[in-house]
Write a protein that holds these residues in place. Structure first.
Motif, PDB file in Angstrom:
ATOM      1  N   ILE A   1      68.995  35.503 -22.198  1.00  9.08           N
ATOM      2  CA  ILE A   1      69.439  35.650 -23.581  1.00  9.08           C
ATOM      3  C   ILE A   1      69.126  34.351 -24.299  1.00  9.08           C
ATOM      4  N   LYS A   2      68.374  34.481 -25.375  1.00  6.78           N
ATOM      5  CA  LYS A   2      68.032  33.316 -26.185  1.00  6.78           C
ATOM      6  C   LYS A   2      69.186  33.049 -27.153  1.00  6.78           C
ATOM      7  N   ASP A   3      69.144  31.923 -27.859  1.00  7.59           N
ATOM      8  CA  ASP A   3      70.180  31.632 -28.848  1.00  7.59           C
ATOM      9  C   ASP A   3      70.206  32.741 -29.890  1.00  7.59           C
ATOM     10  N   LEU A   4      71.372  33.330 -30.060  1.00  9.15           N
ATOM     11  CA  LEU A   4      71.511  34.421 -31.014  1.00  9.15           C
ATOM     12  C   LEU A   4      72.425  33.999 -32.152  1.00  9.15           C
ATOM     13  N   PRO A   5      72.145  34.475 -33.348  1.00 12.66           N
ATOM     14  CA  PRO A   5      72.990  34.129 -34.491  1.00 12.66           C
ATOM     15  C   PRO A   5      74.310  34.895 -34.444  1.00 12.66           C
ATOM     16  N   GLU A   6      75.265  34.414 -35.174  1.00  9.66           N
ATOM     17  CA  GLU A   6      76.539  35.111 -35.298  1.00  9.66           C
ATOM     18  C   GLU A   6      76.438  36.160 -36.393  1.00  9.66           C
ATOM     19  N   THR A  38      64.763  40.408 -21.950  1.00  5.95           N
ATOM     20  CA  THR A  38      65.009  39.259 -22.823  1.00  5.95           C
ATOM     21  C   THR A  38      65.641  39.759 -24.112  1.00  5.95           C
ATOM     22  N   GLN A  40      66.528  38.345 -27.821  1.00  2.00           N
ATOM     23  CA  GLN A  40      66.170  37.203 -28.667  1.00  2.00           C
ATOM     24  C   GLN A  40      66.117  37.638 -30.123  1.00  2.00           C
ATOM     25  N   THR A  41      66.110  36.652 -31.005  1.00  2.00           N
ATOM     26  CA  THR A  41      65.836  36.969 -32.398  1.00  2.00           C
ATOM     27  C   THR A  41      64.328  37.121 -32.522  1.00  2.00           C
TER      28      THR A  41
END
Length: 133
Positions: A1-6, A38, A40-41
């Motif tokens: 999991i990549k950095d995900l926004p809130e 994966t 990701q955004t």
């Protein structure tokens, strides 16, 4: 999991969305390679109206282009029940969850290489009238 926004969302529904997409990636994996999923955004992380664009990418069996819309219909199965278990409800539920959040979902895929499910969700909860039951 990549950095995900809130985002503002219904947490239980979003959890179910990811559970369905990840379990499908596992279920429809290819025997000759380890399953890889994966989250990701997208490279274009913001869609219209500052929406968030997420991708759930797998390296599974893939889906033929002619079925890319059909798989979101209720009880739609592309494989025989004896080969791969399931009810044909998972992606239809995903679509309803995303629509409940006033978003969209679609898939791009290459048979034999994998699929990318593209989910667009608003940062702020603006529900639609779609009922998920």
């Amino acid at each position: 999991i990549k950095d995900l926004p809130e985002i503002e969302c219904y947490p239980g529904l979003i959890c179910r969305l990811f559970q369905n997409l990840i379990s499908n990636a596992i279920k429809f994996g290819r025997e000759e390679v380890p399953v890889r999923v994966t989250i990701q955004t997208a490279s274009n992380a913001e869609g219209q109206n500052n929406d968030i664009v997420l991708q759930v990418v797998d390296n599974g069996m893939g889906i033929e282009k002619k079925y890319e819309k059909q798989i979101f219909h209720l009880f739609q199965r592309l494989h025989y029940r004896e080969i791969i278990p399931g009810t044909g409800l998972g992606l239809a539920i995903c679509q309803r969850i995303v629509e409940r959040h006033a978003g969209t979902i679609h898939v791009t895929s290459i048979p034999g290489e994998g699929s990318t499910f593209i989910v667009t969700l608003p940062r702020q909860l603006r529900t639609s009238s779609t009922n998920i039951s």
